[in-house]
Design a protein around this motif. Structure first.
Motif, short mmCIF file in Angstrom:
data_model
loop_
_atom_site.label_atom_id
_atom_site.label_comp_id
_atom_site.label_asym_id
_atom_site.label_seq_id
_atom_site.Cartn_x
_atom_site.Cartn_y
_atom_site.Cartn_z
N HIS A 201 -4.82 99.22 37.37
CA HIS A 201 -6.04 99.57 36.63
C HIS A 201 -5.92 100.01 35.26
O HIS A 201 -4.90 100.87 35.08
N PRO A 202 -6.48 100.02 34.31
CA PRO A 202 -7.82 99.03 34.07
C PRO A 202 -7.51 97.64 34.32
O PRO A 202 -6.61 97.05 33.93
N TYR A 203 -8.46 96.99 35.48
CA TYR A 203 -8.13 95.67 35.34
C TYR A 203 -9.37 94.89 34.69
O TYR A 203 -10.38 95.08 35.12
N VAL A 204 -8.85 94.07 33.65
CA VAL A 204 -10.07 93.35 33.11
C VAL A 204 -9.89 91.76 33.32
O VAL A 204 -8.89 91.31 33.17
N ALA A 205 -10.96 91.32 33.32
CA ALA A 205 -11.22 89.75 33.71
C ALA A 205 -12.04 89.27 32.37
O ALA A 205 -12.83 90.05 32.07
N ILE A 206 -11.65 88.09 31.89
CA ILE A 206 -12.22 87.53 30.95
C ILE A 206 -12.71 86.21 31.71
O ILE A 206 -11.73 85.32 31.90
N LEU A 207 -14.08 86.06 31.43
CA LEU A 207 -14.49 84.59 32.07
C LEU A 207 -15.54 83.93 31.21
O LEU A 207 -16.27 84.49 30.61
N GLY A 208 -14.95 82.66 30.94
CA GLY A 208 -15.95 81.90 30.03
C GLY A 208 -15.93 80.54 30.69
O GLY A 208 -16.08 80.45 31.83
N GLY A 209 -16.49 79.53 29.71
CA GLY A 209 -16.57 78.43 30.14
C GLY A 209 -17.78 77.96 30.15
O GLY A 209 -18.88 78.57 29.58
N LEU A 223 -15.89 91.43 40.66
CA LEU A 223 -16.92 92.73 40.46
C LEU A 223 -16.13 93.76 41.57
O LEU A 223 -16.27 94.91 41.24
N LYS A 224 -15.67 93.39 42.77
CA LYS A 224 -15.09 94.24 43.63
C LYS A 224 -13.83 95.00 43.09
O LYS A 224 -13.45 95.93 43.67
N LYS A 225 -13.07 94.05 42.25
CA LYS A 225 -11.83 94.42 42.04
C LYS A 225 -11.68 95.09 40.57
O LYS A 225 -10.69 95.73 40.34
N CYS A 226 -12.44 94.46 39.58
CA CYS A 226 -12.21 94.87 38.36
C CYS A 226 -12.90 95.80 37.82
O CYS A 226 -13.75 96.49 38.28
N ASP A 227 -12.27 96.41 36.64
CA ASP A 227 -13.21 97.54 35.85
C ASP A 227 -14.07 96.83 34.86
O ASP A 227 -15.34 97.50 34.71
N LYS A 228 -13.73 95.94 34.30
CA LYS A 228 -14.74 95.31 33.46
C LYS A 228 -14.62 93.87 33.48
O LYS A 228 -13.32 93.24 33.76
N GLY A 267 -22.87 97.17 35.76
CA GLY A 267 -22.34 97.94 34.98
C GLY A 267 -20.96 97.52 34.41
O GLY A 267 -20.35 98.22 33.50
N LYS A 268 -20.46 96.54 35.17
CA LYS A 268 -18.87 96.09 34.77
C LYS A 268 -19.09 95.12 33.80
O LYS A 268 -17.86 94.49 33.22
N VAL A 269 -20.20 94.37 33.62
CA VAL A 269 -20.22 93.04 32.98
C VAL A 269 -20.43 93.33 31.28
O VAL A 269 -21.21 94.34 31.21
N VAL A 270 -19.58 92.85 30.50
CA VAL A 270 -19.63 93.04 29.16
C VAL A 270 -19.91 91.84 28.57
O VAL A 270 -19.66 90.56 28.66
N LEU A 271 -21.38 91.43 27.62
CA LEU A 271 -21.53 90.40 26.92
C LEU A 271 -21.30 90.52 25.45
O LEU A 271 -21.25 91.53 25.05
N PRO A 272 -21.34 89.22 24.96
CA PRO A 272 -21.15 89.30 23.49
C PRO A 272 -22.13 89.87 22.83
O PRO A 272 -23.25 89.88 23.10
N ILE A 273 -21.79 90.64 21.59
CA ILE A 273 -22.75 91.32 20.86
C ILE A 273 -23.12 90.51 19.50
O ILE A 273 -23.93 90.85 18.73
N ASP A 274 -22.24 89.57 19.15
CA ASP A 274 -22.82 88.51 18.35
C ASP A 274 -22.32 87.19 18.71
O ASP A 274 -21.17 87.14 19.42
N ASN A 275 -22.81 86.10 18.03
CA ASN A 275 -22.56 84.56 18.32
C ASN A 275 -22.36 83.84 17.05
O ASN A 275 -23.36 83.86 16.35
#
Ligand code: AMP
Length: 408
Positions: A201-209, A223-228, A267-275
């Motif tokens: 940790h910190p364990y960060v996943a990036i998911l797209g697609g 969500l059970k394993k990652c910090d963000k 509280g772990k999900v981070v979304l884009p703030i610009d696109n």
């Protein structure tokens, strides 16, 4: 783990190896031989022990049942394993490599039994057999009957319980014959295993697609394993809509809104703030980079526009989170990386991940692996998985896949 190094007395033994030669083709030409190259350590090890190596793999899709005989013949011609033969021969100089156009029955048995020690037989596409994908017991028995041992080295197919990945080793094991995982599988299990365990940790996943629905189970597991979990790609806009933020013409899966909201509330999900947005996917002529305030929901994506990449502020935010990670798992491009105008986000994600030298960094196959390769970052990751679907399922199922479990 039951690995290839534990196999004994291989000299003169007929060893069936399930490889992943599902390579991209352009006509009859192999466009990328990575999967063939990745299978070589296992093949060479068996040859060095004097084994007689029988290679089986699927190649592409044959839509059995839905189309007529003529269509099936066309699909077979398109997905002909014989196209792989010269590439395999090139990588095995000095080794006799034969090809079996027959995929079962007496003819195949004849080819297998004609092999000498240290020779290779490449068998035609396993999906030429209707029973392959159905794990037909008759087909598995036919394939198992002429071999002495089985090695599973097709990680990209390990999430499928097919005749060649599951049925054959199941039979051989019952008969007391040796079965094992090859070197490629061993590497995948070890490296993806780190993401399954998630001990660092910190364990960060990036998911797209594109689709949230494709990734639901993996988001749940992560969500059970990652910090963000940093979200990118078209799936970000389903999350936006779930939060009541306007998405203009961006793609959205309306049946996933409740799920997206629930994930965000972790509280772990981070979304884009610009696109980076454009007026069209196929033929974009107007471009806008729109900053969106997730709290106030101000400045949504305007009507007539759709989000096609994360913007520079999101890149900065995501890079700052990735920088602190000790473990990174990435699956899915954060924008339409195939197009020049929308590739910057995915390039920046590659850069940020590979600049973090303190982290163990894993790409879960598929499009992100293709993107990392195209942008010149692939060899800078700790591990690039050869299986997209398989790596996701491995995380979803806590390290279990049929093709691994059957080996035991
Ligand atoms: P997947 O197979 O779900 O990982 O999706 C990969 C595909 O998603 C790639 O072909 C990307 O071009 C596409 N993609 C990523 N971001 C977007 C977006 N914002 N809009 C449309 N397609 C996207």
């Amino acid at each position: 783990m039951n690995t290839i190094d534990k196999l004994t007395g291989l000299k003169g033994k007929k060893v069936l190896v399930r490889v992943d030669f599902n390579v991209p083709l352009k006509g009859s030409e192999v466009r990328d031989d990575n999967r063939i190259v990745q299978a070589l350590p296992t093949i060479k090890k068996l040859l060095s022990e004097g084994a007689r190596v029988v290679l089986m793999s699927h190649l592409g899709k044959i839509k059995w049942g839905k189309v007529d005989d003529e269509e099936i013949a066309k699909e077979k011609a398109k997905n002909n394993m014989e196209y792989v033969l010269p590439v395999l021969e090139k990588h095995l100089p000095g080794v006799k490599v034969y090809f079996s156009p027959e995929t079962s029955g007496e003819k195949l048995a004849e080819h297998i039994n004609a092999l000498n020690d240290g020779e290779v037989l490449l068998v035609q596409n396993t999906r030429y057999e209707k029973g392959e994908s159905k794990n037909s017991p008759e087909l598995a028995a036919d394939w198992a009957k002429d071999v002495d041992a089985f090695v599973m080295d097709a990680f990209g197919s390990a999430h499928r319980a097919h005749a060649s990945t599951y049925g054959v080793p199941e039979i051989l094991k019952k008969e007391g014959k040796q079965v094992a995982l090859g070197y490629l599988m061993e590497k995948e299990v070890k490296n993806l295993g780190a993401c399954v365990k998630g001990d660092e940790h910190p364990y960060v996943a990036i998911l797209g697609g594109f689709k949230v629905s494709d990734k639901i189970k993996v988001i749940d597991a992560l969500l059970k394993k990652c910090d963000k979990i940093l979200i990118g790609g078209a799936m970000a806009y389903t999350f936006y809509k779930a939060l009541g933020i306007g998405i203009g013409n961006s793609p959205c899966e309306d049946d996933q809104l409740d799920y997206a909201k629930k994930c965000y509330e972790s509280g772990k999900v981070v979304l884009p703030i610009d696109n980076v947005c454009a007026n069209s996917f196929d033929n974009p002529t107007e471009f806008k980079t729109v900053e969106t305030n997730l709290e106030t929901k101000e400045s949504p994506i305007p009507e007539g526009f759709q989000g096609l990449d994360i913007g520079p502020k999101s890149v900065e935010l995501y890079a700052s989170i990735i920088k602190t990670a000790k473990l990174v798992f990435w699956n899915g491009p954060v924008g339409v990386f195939e197009k020049q105008e929308f590739k910057a986000g995915t390039v920046a994600v590659c850069k940020a991940i590979t600049e973090n030298h303190d982290a163990f960094t894993v790409i879960g196959g598929g499009d992100s692996a293709a993107a990392a390769k195209e942008f010149g970052y692939a060899d800078k990751f700790s591990h690039v998985s050869t299986g997209g679907g398989a790596s996701l399922e491995m995380i979803e199922n806590d390290g279990h896949l049929p093709g691994i479990d059957v080996i035991g």
